[in-house]
Design an enzyme around this catalytic site. Sequence first.
Site: not given
Ligand code: SAH
Length: 214
Positions: A62
């Site tokens: 993000s």
């Molecule tokens: N906090 C992260 C943002 C990653 S983007 C950072 O700092 O990089 C969001 C993430 O949520 C993705 O990696 C995606 O695979 C994950 N995601 C989506 N649905 C999910 C779920 N139901 N449970 C766990 N992770 C999930």
Amino acid sequence: MEKLASLRDQMVDTQLIARGISDPGVLAAFRKVPRHEFVPPGLQDSAYDDSALPIGEDQTISQPYMVAIMTELLKLKGSEKVLEVGTGSGYQAAILAELCRKLYTIERIGPLSKRAEGILKKLNYHNVEYIIGDGTEGFSPSAPYDSIIVTAGCPQIPPPLIDQLAEGGSLVIPVGERFYQTLTVVTKEKGKIKIEPSIGCVFVPLVGKYGWRD
Ligand code: SAH
């Protein structure tokens, strides 16, 4: 290395402080955590840009400001047990690990979880547990949590996350359409749930039982 450290300081000044982030703990964590370690090798020079970046598997790390405002909304004091849904790159997890007692972070894509775990361990974060699974169901074995943060966009607030929120706790979650959401703060006071909208945002979809279908 020195160049990256100076880009990191610039990021804090121009992207965070200039936009109103003021919690000293949050700002100190952003000055410390090496964001360039969490982006793919070819993108290190862009690590401190004012944007989200691809991390593979169709997912993103993000934008720094979004990580900062979500963290600030949690108002962490250092003693909390926190649940993060969406480990992704692990960058938000490192920021949280700086500011809380114990972090549980759930990711549905195994290789992303493993990669994040490797980076956080290399950087000496030892107060984090990594779970691979559907975070829309929360993680009941360690509930309740003082704070819960969801870093993917959701059509609704998953009921298990409200159940697993401790009394007095806050949940920060992007809620809305598949490609546009509103950052939403949910608090639980004396058993009563309060839901307050914050700013607009764009996150990758939260995929799971109480999220989007793939
Ligand atoms: N906090 C992260 C943002 C990653 S983007 C950072 O700092 O990089 C969001 C993430 O949520 C993705 O990696 C995606 O695979 C994950 N995601 C989506 N649905 C999910 C779920 N139901 N449970 C766990 N992770 C999930």
